[in-house]
Design an enzyme around this catalytic site. Structure first.
Site, mmCIF file in Angstrom:
data_model
loop_
_atom_site.group_PDB
_atom_site.id
_atom_site.type_symbol
_atom_site.label_atom_id
_atom_site.label_comp_id
_atom_site.label_asym_id
_atom_site.label_seq_id
_atom_site.Cartn_x
_atom_site.Cartn_y
_atom_site.Cartn_z
ATOM 1 N N SER A 136 -13.864 -0.270 6.896
ATOM 2 C CA SER A 136 -12.582 -0.542 6.249
ATOM 3 C C SER A 136 -12.583 0.149 4.885
ATOM 4 O O SER A 136 -13.627 0.568 4.387
ATOM 5 C CB SER A 136 -12.391 -2.045 6.030
ATOM 6 O OG SER A 136 -12.616 -2.779 7.212
ATOM 7 N N HIS A 178 -9.306 2.868 -1.903
ATOM 8 C CA HIS A 178 -7.921 2.463 -1.667
ATOM 9 C C HIS A 178 -7.422 1.562 -2.802
ATOM 10 O O HIS A 178 -7.291 0.349 -2.625
ATOM 11 C CB HIS A 178 -7.846 1.745 -0.313
ATOM 12 C CG HIS A 178 -6.472 1.380 0.142
ATOM 13 N ND1 HIS A 178 -5.324 1.906 -0.406
ATOM 14 C CD2 HIS A 178 -6.054 0.506 1.106
ATOM 15 C CE1 HIS A 178 -4.266 1.380 0.201
ATOM 16 N NE2 HIS A 178 -4.685 0.534 1.117
ATOM 17 N N CYS A 233 0.798 -1.229 0.000
ATOM 18 C CA CYS A 233 0.000 0.000 0.000
ATOM 19 C C CYS A 233 0.831 1.280 0.000
ATOM 20 O O CYS A 233 0.331 2.341 -0.351
ATOM 21 C CB CYS A 233 -0.942 0.012 1.199
ATOM 22 S SG CYS A 233 -1.988 -1.449 1.284
ATOM 23 N N CYS A 250 0.629 2.953 5.907
ATOM 24 C CA CYS A 250 1.138 1.639 6.312
ATOM 25 C C CYS A 250 1.184 0.718 5.104
ATOM 26 O O CYS A 250 0.548 0.975 4.084
ATOM 27 C CB CYS A 250 0.261 1.042 7.407
ATOM 28 S SG CYS A 250 -1.469 0.817 6.962
ATOM 29 N N LYS A 274 -27.088 1.408 8.033
ATOM 30 C CA LYS A 274 -26.560 0.121 7.573
ATOM 31 C C LYS A 274 -25.126 -0.085 8.050
ATOM 32 O O LYS A 274 -24.729 -1.194 8.405
ATOM 33 C CB LYS A 274 -26.629 0.046 6.042
ATOM 34 C CG LYS A 274 -28.023 -0.189 5.496
ATOM 35 C CD LYS A 274 -27.984 -0.394 3.991
ATOM 36 C CE LYS A 274 -29.378 -0.670 3.437
ATOM 37 N NZ LYS A 274 -29.365 -0.862 1.963
#
EC number: 2.3.1.9
Length: 398
Positions: free
Chosen positions: A252, A354, A92, A384, A232
């Site tokens: 996430s 991402h 990443c 990270c 939700k």
């Protein structure tokens, strides 16, 4: 840091971030990267594609993408065949590490103009048949998901990164509710920034051909921010530990497609071509620790970057801490003592997306926009990466 040659950012650009199997799924990672490079160069008056000497570009899931994705991005953007190209895979952190490598190349006198960034098309990541080469002699054969294998699974423990996010939440005392509320806030910040047009300058729209005779479609915005549904989000089941887990799909980061690029120049080239600098790179830092603790590696890399830059943490006007998971931002803010009012002010990866090889460059591109919008001067980006690492970069807006 002051004794090292100066490196300037003269432009940055990114694609919109597409949802998984969404609007940008018809484009390969090299096509997305080429678009970002071309857009970044188009912003710089007085700089030609032929001036670019080297390209460093991040890409993580490179299976079936073809040789050296960075090279494909460069040639696709119209750069010269003599341009040196290197693909970077630091999971990443790839996009940010590519920028660090570009800055180092200029500082050591090996180039005056470097394009750096990253690209990823998670929608086009293939499945693998690992035993096919030796023959499927008898019985069932299983497909291996390239995204899961090469992007989202710890290579040592062979466990999903989400389980290590759960470990982080337990280690640092973050509840499901805290992670959910953080995710909602980051979505709301991204929505507000999108509505106010604060991403418009950094995003290079992509025109796609219409399907079966329909008009062409231009993608101008990130796809994910509109998907917020707080009720939700709070009700959805845990993704990794049934029942007692705290990490969910919506707290996430999602799976995404996108690319980002920055143009770096030496001080000599800046003056020679009379270019207008956007920002100056002040310093950087990389760090690593136990692989399963990758979530908090930015808390090691960011202080190293600040020390390298000769800047105190309190002097930083805005931070970007990549939200691989909501708990990553929460834990690193806690460890470093950074107030949330300074972090991911236009939303983070949970809301924006991402695309893993691109995100390091995307957060820097967004950080420059945040500093401009907030009239800030100093910014720090930290991200990270799988395997226990992190990279960070400090910039000064000019």
């Amino acid at each position: 840091m002051s004794s090292l040659p100066a490196v300037y950012i003269v432009s940055s650009a990114r694609t919109p971030v597409g949802s998984f199997l969404g609007s940008l799924s018809s484009l390969t990672a090299p096509q997305l990267g080429a678009h970002a490079i071309k857009a970044a160069l188009a912003k710089v008056d007085g700089l030609k594609p032929s001036d670019v000497q080297e390209v460093f570009f991040g890409n993580v899931i490179s299976a079936n993408v073809g040789q050296n994705p960075a090279r494909q991005c460069a040639l696709g953007a119209g750069l010269e065949e003599s341009t040196i190209c290197t693909t970077v895979n630091k999971v990443c952190a790839s996009g940010l590490k590519a920028i660090i490598l570009g800055a180092q190349t200029i500082m050591t006198g090996n180039a005056d103009v470097v394009v750096a960034g990253g690209t990823e098309s998670m929608s086009n990541a293939p499945h693998y048949l690992p035993n096919l080469r030796t023959g499927a002699k008898y019985g069932h054969q299983s497909l291996v998901d390239g995204i899961m294998k090469d992007g989202l699974t710890d290579a040592g423990k062979q466990e999903l990164m989400g389980l290590q996010a759960e470990e982080c939440a337990q280690d640092h005392g973050f509840s499901r509710e805290q992670q959910d509320e953080y995710a909602i806030r980051t979505y709301e910040k991204a929505q507000a920034a999108q509505k106010a047009g604060l991403f418009d300058e950094e995003i290079a729209p992509i025109q796609l051909p219409g399907f079966r005779g329909k008009p062409d479609v231009t993608v101008t915005q990130d796809e994910e921010p509109k998907n917020l549904n707080p009720e939700k989000l709070r009700a959805i089941k845990p993704a990794f530990i049934p029942g007692s887990g705290t990490v969910t799909a919506p707290n996430s980061s999602p799976l995404n497609d996108g690319a980002a690029a920055v143009v770096l120049v030496s001080e000599a080239k800046l003056k020679e071509l009379n270019l207008k600098p956007v920002a100056k790179i002040l310093g950087w830092g990389d760090a690593a620790q136990q692989p399963s603790k990758f979530t908090t590696a930015p808390a090691l890399a960011i202080p190293k970057a600040l020390k390298h830059a000769g800047v105190g943490q309190d002097a930083i006007d805005a931070f970007e801490i990549n939200e691989a998971f909501s708990v990553v931002a929460l834990a690193n803010m806690k460890l470093l003592g950074i107030p949330e009012e300074k972090v991911n002010l236009h939303g983070g990866a949970v809301a924006i997306g991402h695309p893993i090889g691109a995100s390091g460059a995307r957060i820097l591109t967004t950080l420059l926009g945040v500093l401009k919008a907030k009239k800030g001067k100093l910014g720090c980006a930290g991200i990270c990466n799988g395997g226990g690492g992190a990279s960070a970069l400090v910039v000064e807006l000019l």
